[in-house]
Design an enzyme around this catalytic site. Structure first.
Site: not given
Ligand code: APR
Length: 257
Positions: A131, A203, A245
């Site tokens: 991204h 997610t 993590a």
């Molecule tokens: N360790 C591991 N996972 C964690 C932690 C942690 N400490 N804290 C939260 N999470 C998890 C949450 O439970 C959730 O499932 O990280 C995940 C974050 O999900 P999103 O916010 O949806 O992030 P991501 O999957 O990277 O989203 C993808 O969406 O809007 C777009 O461009 C944006 O790159 C981003 C994309």
């Protein structure tokens, strides 16, 4: 001393053994891996998109879209600025460092949706930032690039010092194509294959994140999810650490500590 969650010892041992034997490892990461650096995730508990007040009454995906940026760059920039501000001052954390360290003993490929640049900053060499990178600005007119340490004190939308064109971050806005170079590297990495696949803090809302994990799991390649919450990947992976993590990676890489 860091409190270590009570992981099942057999789970930790099994994954540690797989890791020790693996030659080529994929780490597919999302916003959750940077949560322990103090960065908000986008969705889920404490997610930036949940808390962000959208004065304009539009979904955040519309505001952060390529269409809106072309129509009203100042509006998209207002929220890009907020996202950058939420990241300001944060640094890579133990999870980024552990992944970077593993490349001394294994072939490691990081595929990340994160635009914070933390995997590279932590020292990982083979990082596919699918991204893009938030603080890398690009002129929409002359194509000149410039890296910013942060976005403080800029007029919105910021303009190119060389030609006056509108600047944009070198990130994929909603509705835009993925960067060709990153896609080519991603495809090559998948073609070469992995013998261990981690999905950490995502997610997995995009097919190019979900599919490599699902395909590996179907092909019998060991897959591991690290995420405190359940995701669409949770029922597919062979191993799951319901934790942050850093704690899980510390346990897996130093199982006898
Ligand atoms: N360790 C591991 N996972 C964690 C932690 C942690 N400490 N804290 C939260 N999470 C998890 C949450 O439970 C959730 O499932 O990280 C995940 C974050 O999900 P999103 O916010 O949806 O992030 P991501 O999957 O990277 O989203 C993808 O969406 O809007 C777009 O461009 C944006 O790159 C981003 C994309």
């Amino acid at each position: 001393m860091n409190e270590r969650p009570a992981f099942e010892p057999a789970l930790v041992q099994e994954v540690a053994t797989l890791l020790a034997r693996a030659q080529r490892i994929a780490f597919i990461t999302g916003a959750g891996i940077s949560a322990e650096s103090g960065l908000p995730t986008y969705r889920g508990v404490g997610g930036l998109y949940n808390d962000m007040t959208i004065d304009e009454g539009l979904p955040i995906e519309d505001i952060l879209s390529g269409d809106t940026f072309r129509r009203d760059p100042a509006l998209t920039w207002k929220y890009l600025f907020e996202i950058e501000r939420a990241c300001r001052g944060a640094r890579p954390n133990a999870a980024h460092a552990i992944i970077a360290d593993l490349q001394h003993r294994h072939e490691v490929c990081v595929i990340t949706q994160n635009v914070d640049g933390f995997h590279v900053e932590a020292g990982s060499r083979d990082v596919i930032e699918i991204h893009g990178r938030l603080r890398e600005l690009l002129c929409t007119q002359c194509g000149k690039r410039r890296s910013h340490r942060h976005f403080d004190a800029m007029d919105l939308p910021p303009r190119c010092m060389a030609c006056g064109g509108i600047l944009r971050p070198d990130v994929v806005l909603f509705g835009e194509m993925l960067p060709l170079r990153a896609v080519a590297r991603y495809e090559l990495a998948l073609q070469r294959g992995f013998d261990l696949v981690f999905a950490i803090g995502t997610t997995a809302g995009f097919p190019y994140i979900y599919e490599p994990v699902a395909t590996s799991a179907r092909a019998g390649v060991p897959t591991i999810e690290i995420n405190p919450d359940l995701t669409p990947l949770s029922s597919l992976v062979a191993y799951r650490f319901a934790s942050g993590a850093g704690a899980a990676l510390r346990a897996i890489t130093a199982p006898d500590a």
